[in-house]
Design an enzyme around this catalytic site. Structure first.
Site, PDB file in Angstrom:
ATOM      1  N   GLY A 246       1.879   3.112   2.230  1.00 29.89           N
ATOM      2  CA  GLY A 246       2.875   3.116   3.312  1.00 29.89           C
ATOM      3  C   GLY A 246       4.165   2.449   2.856  1.00 29.89           C
ATOM      4  O   GLY A 246       5.261   3.010   2.988  1.00 29.89           O
ATOM      5  N   HIS A 247       4.044   1.248   2.285  1.00 26.86           N
ATOM      6  CA  HIS A 247       5.231   0.554   1.774  1.00 26.86           C
ATOM      7  C   HIS A 247       5.923   1.394   0.693  1.00 26.86           C
ATOM      8  O   HIS A 247       7.144   1.532   0.672  1.00 26.86           O
ATOM      9  CB  HIS A 247       4.836  -0.785   1.142  1.00 26.86           C
ATOM     10  CG  HIS A 247       4.256  -1.782   2.086  1.00 26.86           C
ATOM     11  ND1 HIS A 247       2.937  -2.170   2.039  1.00 26.86           N
ATOM     12  CD2 HIS A 247       4.794  -2.482   3.108  1.00 26.86           C
ATOM     13  CE1 HIS A 247       2.702  -3.074   2.976  1.00 26.86           C
ATOM     14  NE2 HIS A 247       3.813  -3.269   3.642  1.00 26.86           N
TER      15      HIS A 247
ATOM     16  N   SER B 230      -1.801  -3.688   5.681  1.00 25.11           N
ATOM     17  CA  SER B 230      -2.282  -4.824   4.883  1.00 25.11           C
ATOM     18  C   SER B 230      -3.457  -5.473   5.590  1.00 25.11           C
ATOM     19  O   SER B 230      -4.344  -6.058   4.961  1.00 25.11           O
ATOM     20  CB  SER B 230      -1.160  -5.843   4.691  1.00 25.11           C
ATOM     21  OG  SER B 230      -0.004  -5.202   4.213  1.00 25.11           O
TER      22      SER B 230
ATOM     23  N   GLN C  18       7.197   4.259  10.782  1.00 21.70           N
ATOM     24  CA  GLN C  18       6.888   4.654  12.155  1.00 21.70           C
ATOM     25  C   GLN C  18       5.544   4.077  12.618  1.00 21.70           C
ATOM     26  O   GLN C  18       5.214   4.099  13.787  1.00 21.70           O
ATOM     27  CB  GLN C  18       6.886   6.176  12.248  1.00 21.70           C
ATOM     28  CG  GLN C  18       6.957   6.674  13.667  1.00 21.70           C
ATOM     29  CD  GLN C  18       7.277   8.148  13.740  1.00 21.70           C
ATOM     30  OE1 GLN C  18       8.134   8.627  12.997  1.00 21.70           O
ATOM     31  NE2 GLN C  18       6.599   8.866  14.597  1.00 21.70           N
TER      32      GLN C  18
ATOM     33  N   HIS D 105       0.869  -1.173   0.000  1.00 16.93           N
ATOM     34  CA  HIS D 105       0.000   0.000   0.000  1.00 16.93           C
ATOM     35  C   HIS D 105       0.911   1.229   0.000  1.00 16.93           C
ATOM     36  O   HIS D 105       2.149   1.096  -0.022  1.00 16.93           O
ATOM     37  CB  HIS D 105      -0.960  -0.028   1.198  1.00 16.93           C
ATOM     38  CG  HIS D 105      -0.277  -0.284   2.519  1.00 16.93           C
ATOM     39  ND1 HIS D 105       0.622   0.595   3.075  1.00 16.93           N
ATOM     40  CD2 HIS D 105      -0.338  -1.342   3.375  1.00 16.93           C
ATOM     41  CE1 HIS D 105       1.057   0.121   4.226  1.00 16.93           C
ATOM     42  NE2 HIS D 105       0.509  -1.065   4.428  1.00 16.93           N
TER      43      HIS D 105
HETATM   44  P1  AMP Z   1       4.789  -4.980   6.697  1.00 10.65           P
HETATM   45  O1  AMP Z   1       4.731  -5.399   5.274  1.00 10.65           O
HETATM   46  O2  AMP Z   1       3.453  -4.728   7.319  1.00 10.65           O
HETATM   47  O3  AMP Z   1       5.691  -5.870   7.526  1.00 10.65           O
HETATM   48  O4  AMP Z   1       5.484  -3.542   6.703  1.00 10.65           O
HETATM   49  C1  AMP Z   1       6.700  -3.312   6.048  1.00 10.65           C
HETATM   50  C2  AMP Z   1       7.185  -1.938   6.421  1.00 10.65           C
HETATM   51  O5  AMP Z   1       6.202  -0.977   6.045  1.00 10.65           O
HETATM   52  C3  AMP Z   1       7.417  -1.765   7.937  1.00 10.65           C
HETATM   53  O6  AMP Z   1       8.599  -0.992   8.133  1.00 10.65           O
HETATM   54  C4  AMP Z   1       6.188  -1.009   8.367  1.00 10.65           C
HETATM   55  O7  AMP Z   1       6.396  -0.221   9.516  1.00 10.65           O
HETATM   56  C5  AMP Z   1       5.929  -0.147   7.148  1.00 10.65           C
HETATM   57  N1  AMP Z   1       4.548   0.323   7.115  1.00 10.65           N
HETATM   58  C6  AMP Z   1       3.427  -0.417   7.257  1.00 10.65           C
HETATM   59  N2  AMP Z   1       2.328   0.374   7.230  1.00 10.65           N
HETATM   60  C7  AMP Z   1       2.776   1.649   7.064  1.00 10.65           C
HETATM   61  C8  AMP Z   1       2.130   2.923   6.959  1.00 10.65           C
HETATM   62  N3  AMP Z   1       0.812   3.051   7.010  1.00 10.65           N
HETATM   63  N4  AMP Z   1       2.899   4.018   6.797  1.00 10.65           N
HETATM   64  C9  AMP Z   1       4.250   3.909   6.744  1.00 10.65           C
HETATM   65  N5  AMP Z   1       4.927   2.738   6.839  1.00 10.65           N
HETATM   66  C10 AMP Z   1       4.190   1.618   6.996  1.00 10.65           C
END
Ligand code: AMP
Length: 279
Positions: free
Chosen positions: A36-37, A186, A148, A34
């Site tokens: 964020g990633h 996610s 964060q 998304h």
């Molecule tokens: P994940 O795939 O959920 O393990 O997340 C991978 C990276 O994306 C981690 O460093 C999370 O902190 C970051 N992340 C997840 N959601 C967000 C978001 N909404 N905004 C910024 N970074 C995010």
């Protein structure tokens, strides 16, 4: 963009980039990308010549009964998004490439891993530090970018990097939110329409806490209680914790000041959402 499945191949590629004097920025993920990633990939791209993203749903950070089996996956979509974000290498290993039969070694950052989320997800952070340490050894990046959104995770990783002398700079990216304020995740996909609608109260409560602090209230207990009351106006919410801690060692604090943050975990049905705000 190269999709790389094996450790030997990614190491060969990274070695070549480094021999050309290129810097490597790394973003570890569990996929189902998304904004964020993508924002973390942008940061890595800004700071480094080469961007490496890993996509691995890491089983050691899920407890039995958690959502490992149903965790959302869509490789074709992620591949397209990674290409459009300008990623150079998408590292997409199979399970036994990372944890071959007979795997025995784990990394654990004491204290920081057993509070906040770690109190309720006992082995979670051990799984996180283990996979991140392994990925750091495999990719050997110059910098690594984390969100964060997972503040405790980022603080634990910073500590692990310091304690284990990884020559890697850790950079944090801000939380990216949907238009109504809910932090992108996610796991938001699991929410029913009604849960999704009510879940926006989490960010509203955190923003209100920040406003209270800005208007002069500094007692952590008062601010926490107000967050609780606000979230409880949503009848589907089940609060797991609300804490205000300092952002260096996650110690609970009595007086809110800058350098502290409020963190919450809230269930909607079976879906566990986390969010936080800096003071
Ligand atoms: P994940 O795939 O959920 O393990 O997340 C991978 C990276 O994306 C981690 O460093 C999370 O902190 C970051 N992340 C997840 N959601 C967000 C978001 N909404 N905004 C910024 N970074 C995010």
């Amino acid at each position: 963009m190269n999709i790389v499945k094996t450790i030997s191949e990614i190491q060969k590629k990274i070695k070549k980039y480094k021999s050309e004097g290129k810097t490597v920025g790394f973003v570890p993920t569990m996929g189902f990308f998304h904004e964020g990633h993508l924002s973390l990939m942008d940061i890595a791209k800004e700071k480094c010549d080469i961007v490496v993203v890993s996509l691995f749903v890491n089983p050691t950070q899920f407890a039995p009964g958690e959502d490992l089996d149903i965790y959302p996956r869509n490789f074709e979509r992620d591949e397209k998004l990674a290409i459009s974000a300008g990623v150079d290498i998408l590292f997409y290993p199979d399970l036994d490439e990372i944890y071959p039969k007979g795997y025995l070694t784990y990394i654990y950052t004491e204290q920081l891993s057993s509070i906040l989320c770690g109190k309720f997800r006992k082995e979670h952070f051990q799984g996180v530090t283990t996979i991140v340490a392994k990925l750091f050894n495999i990719v050997q990046p110059n910098i690594a970018v984390f969100g964060q959104k997972d503040y405790q995770q980022a603080i634990i990783i910073k500590r692990m990097v310091r304690d284990l002398n990884f020559p890697i700079k850790i950079i944090l990216g801000p939380i990216i939110r949907e238009r109504d304020g809910i932090a992108m995740s996610s796991r938001n996909k699991y929410l029913s329409k009604e849960e999704r609608d009510q879940a926006k109260i989490i960010n509203i409560a955190l923003k209100k806490a920040k406003e209270e602090f800005d208007s002069g209230i500094i007692e952590a207990n008062i601010i926490k209680e107000n967050i609780r009351k606000k979230i409880q106006t949503s009848d589907l919410a089940r609060i797991e914790y609300i804490e205000i801690v300092n952002s260096v060692n996650l110690d609970s604090i009595k007086s809110v000041k800058s350098g502290t943050f409020a963190a919450v975990a809230v269930y909607y049905g079976k879906t566990r959402l986390i969010d936080n705000i800096d003071f």
